[in-house]
Design an enzyme around this catalytic site. Structure first.
Site, PDB file in Angstrom:
ATOM      1  N   SER A   1      45.821  36.392  43.185  1.00  6.05           N
ATOM      2  CA  SER A   1      46.230  35.621  42.010  1.00  6.05           C
ATOM      3  C   SER A   1      47.740  35.453  42.019  1.00  6.05           C
ATOM      4  O   SER A   1      48.472  36.288  42.572  1.00  6.05           O
ATOM      5  CB  SER A   1      45.809  36.340  40.731  1.00  6.05           C
ATOM      6  OG  SER A   1      46.397  35.752  39.585  1.00  6.05           O
TER       7      SER A   1
ATOM      8  N   TYR B   1      45.672  43.912  35.022  1.00  6.68           N
ATOM      9  CA  TYR B   1      45.228  42.832  35.908  1.00  6.68           C
ATOM     10  C   TYR B   1      46.295  42.559  36.971  1.00  6.68           C
ATOM     11  O   TYR B   1      45.987  42.479  38.169  1.00  6.68           O
ATOM     12  CB  TYR B   1      44.961  41.577  35.074  1.00  6.68           C
ATOM     13  CG  TYR B   1      44.537  40.377  35.875  1.00  6.68           C
ATOM     14  CD1 TYR B   1      43.257  40.271  36.395  1.00  6.68           C
ATOM     15  CD2 TYR B   1      45.425  39.321  36.091  1.00  6.68           C
ATOM     16  CE1 TYR B   1      42.863  39.145  37.129  1.00  6.68           C
ATOM     17  CE2 TYR B   1      45.047  38.198  36.818  1.00  6.68           C
ATOM     18  CZ  TYR B   1      43.765  38.121  37.340  1.00  6.68           C
ATOM     19  OH  TYR B   1      43.381  37.010  38.053  1.00  6.68           O
TER      20      TYR B   1
END
Length: 699
Positions: free
Chosen positions: A576, A589
């Site tokens: 990501s 995250y």
């Protein structure tokens, strides 16, 4: 025959369905019924025909047209466009220019001149076999029970014993123009005969209506099935068993250990896909006293050995001793010996104009106590090769029990395998796709990015195992992709990537289904957002478990298999933008995603000596089709940016440098690039697919 093969064939003709069908449609109906049972004919084997009165588009006159299965078709699944159509009178005229047996191959070149109505379907080499039989409907099938007669040492006598004068017998003759003339001569000289057994080949039957032809074919096959059932009752099959089958789980474990080892050794020049079969008929054969002697004789029917090679390789596994380590240690020697034997066969039999020797590796591997493994350039071909060898097993079972089984003579086998017409057909095959023969494993495979990546790989010829934790989504995705890209090419497995046992089982299942692993896309994910001080240990642990530990477990499993195969490989992490760029309110995250990126770098270092490339894709804001954007994450990111949820896509698009939205297909394109040979000099790299985001620039 085996217990399943000894059951009589059911008559599935439905008069209601047949009512109102044209002659050509009746031919198709009959063909599909016959091809639906592999005891009648195997995939792509056999052919059917009908002589139909049609109106000539040029003269407007009624003419007789031969409808016959075209080259490369399958009677069980074909449609009307699978038939060649040829003027019968022009086919008859070919007899006048036939120059004899030494020139019969040239007759194939005349068949296009006989085409009716500009039909583009190429006529097969078997066309004359149908054209010159003086009956309207002709079936040519390869039933196990009939080939068991045809492959017996005294096949002519057995044919007479079973059928009397109803069915005749002809000695072996390679399919072609000459055999067509033989059949014509037999049928004309024996008007009461309803068909003929071709030695080492199969069955021809004929009738005047489609229904009569279908029912006659079943009647003749059923008579052979019933005869074998009586004659073999109480007799030792294949000389009796000398090995015992392992239990199902152990059989799969041995196969899973063998398949990547074999695949790695035979896939250096062309990638292979595997198939495993441990059905009762296979186990009966591989456990038998006559396994080696019968396997060495090779197959009899040309359709069998074109798919399976002239003979299989028997693996020296002893289920009583479980000597797997010994077998693996001796695998190089066993494969070298097979290749040397095949090369010697080629040298003994080749002609001055023979094509160059093809892949000398075995297609079929027989393992006592375990089953049969087959390898080919794609999954369907590997599966079908196994099905053909099961047909061959059934043939050997019948023939060796009532007589002496006889394989096709070596030179005859070679002359078909390396037939110039067969070579021309191979040369006409389309070029292999860029991922042909590759095996991909995708976690989070039922989600937007995972399924888009699976589609991209399937489009390029790979087979794909998708792993997901959502059973309903997994089943739906597998069904949809199977319908579009072929059921052989896609499999699904439930896998919790945080469980070492679940991950190992998922890869074990992949080895059984396909034989190895070439591409891993680690994509399973979650998302969470919360201010740092409000982040719970449960949230932290869940992110680390799925996004860091999960990536570790699946990449470790894939890495081990890739090292075993020694074929290299490609591992792709879907990380990501947040792995490079900190984001407020998502510490768990972002940290887990950063761990993925660094794990990929570490793995790239260790994998390079083995040709295993490891690269990372960093998407950003892939909203459409993404599971992580369907829950709280969407709401949390909207609140964090002080916008409505419906405005998120526009917000992220406008935030990007290129002012473009990012879709799952964009990530899939990067995943394809990193899996394909296009990037074979890239490892340890990061590709950002985020439409441009300054804070995530890698440098």
């Amino acid at each position: 025959m085996t217990s399943s093969a000894s059951h009589l064939l059911d008559n599935r003709w439905d008069d209601a369905k047949a009512a109102g069908l044209s002659e050509s449609e009746l031919l198709l109906y009959r063909s599909n019924l016959l091809g639906s049972d592999k005891r009648i004919t195997n995939f792509g084997g056999g052919n059917t025909s009908a002589k139909v009165v049609e109106k000539d588009p040029l003269s407007g006159q009624d003419v007789t047209v031969l409808w016959v299965k075209g080259s490369g078709g399958d009677v069980g699944s074909m449609k009307l466009d699978g038939f060649s159509t040829l003027y019968q009178d022009k086919l008859e005229a070919l007899k006048g220019i036939y120059r004899g047996l030494e020139h019969e191959d040239e007759m194939v070149g005349y068949l296009p001149h006989c085409t009716f109505n500009l039909n583009p379907r190429a006529a097969s080499i078997d066309t004359p076999l149908h054209a010159y039989v003086p009956y309207k409907h002709v079936d040519h099938m390869h039933p196990d029970a009939i080939i068991a007669i045809a492959a017996s040492e005294n096949s002519k006598e057995l044919t007479k014993q079973i059928y009397g004068d109803t069915i005749g017998w002809l000695p072996w003759k390679r399919p072609g123009f000459e055999l067509g003339l033989w059949l014509s001569k037999f049928a004309n000289e024996n008007p009461n005969a309803k068909g003929v057994v071709l030695e080492s080949h199969g069955l021809f039957t004929w009738a005047d209506t489609a229904k009569d032809a279908y029912e006659l074919t079943l009647e003749i096959i059923n008579k052979a099935i019933a005869w074998f059932a009586r004659e073999t009752e109480g007799k030792a099959i294949f000389g009796g068993a000398v090995a015992q089958s392992l239990d199902a789980d152990k059989r799969r474990a041995v196969a899973a250990a063998l398949m990547p080892q074999i695949r790695g050794r035979i896939g250096k020049t062309e990638s292979k896909i595997g198939h495993f079969d441990d059905q009762p008929a296979v186990l009966e054969f591989v456990n038998s006293a006559q396994l080696r002697s019968l396997a060495a004789l090779g197959t009899s029917c040309p359709d069998h050995f074109l798919r399976t090679k002239i003979r299989p390789l028997v693996v020296d596994y002893d289920p009583a001793k479980d000597n797997l380590d010994e077998v693996l240690a001796g695998l190089d020697g066993a494969l070298d010996a097979y290749r040397a034997d095949y090369a010697a066969y080629y040298e003994r039999c080749k002609h001055a104009n023979s094509p160059a020797m093809r892949d000398p590796n075995a297609v079929v591997y027989l393992v006592p106590g375990v089953g049969m493994i087959t390898f080919a350039r794609d999954k369907a071909t590997a599966r079908i090769a196994g099905e053909f060898y099961v047909n061959a097993i059934n043939v050997m079972r019948g023939a060796s029990t009532v007589s002496t089984y006889v394989g096709l003579k070596e030179q005859e086998a070679f002359d078909i395998e390396y037939w110039l017409l067969e070579e021309a057909k191979l040369q006409r095959m389309p070029k292999a796709k860029s991922l042909a023969g590759r095996i991909a494993f995708i976690t989070g495979g039922a989600g937007g990015i995972g399924s888009a990546t699976a589609i991209r790989y399937l489009q390029e010829g790979a087979v794909v195992m998708i792993a997901d934790i959502d059973q309903a989504a997994l089943d739906s995705t597998v069904a949809g992709l199977g319908a579009k890209y072929g059921k052989d090419n896609i499999r699904g497995v439930i896998a919790n990537v945080t469980s070492e046992g679940a991950v190992d089982k998922a890869f074990h299942d992949t080895l059984i289904e396909f034989g190895g692993i070439d591409i891993l896309v680690s994509n399973a994910g979650i998302s969470s957002a919360a201010p740092f001080e409000e982040t719970t240990l449960e949230t932290w642990d869940k992110n680390i478990a799925i996004l860091a530990t999960g990536y570790f477990l699946v990449s470790r499993a894939a890495y081990r298999i890739m090292k075993t195969q020694k074929l290299g490989g490609s591992i792709v992490f879907i990380a990501s933008k947040n792995g490079l760029a900190a984001s407020a309110g998502a510490s768990a995250y972002c940290t887990a995603k950063a761990a993925e990126i660094h794990l990929a770098r570490c793995l790239a270092l260790e994998g390079a000596p083995f040709g295993i490339r490891v690269n990372t894709i960093n998407p950003d804001a892939v909203l459409r089709g993404s599971k992580i954007w369907q829950g709280e994450w969407r709401q949390q990111r909207a609140e964090s940016n002080k916008i409505g949820e419906d405005d998120l896509e526009e917000f992220y698009r406008n935030r990007s440098l290129l002012k473009r939205s990012v879709f799952p297909e964009d990530i899939a394109e990067a995943a394809y690039f990193l899996a394909a040979d296009l990037s074979n000099k890239s490892t340890g790299n990061i590709i950002n697919v985020d439409a441009g985001n300054v804070i995530s620039f890698t440098r």
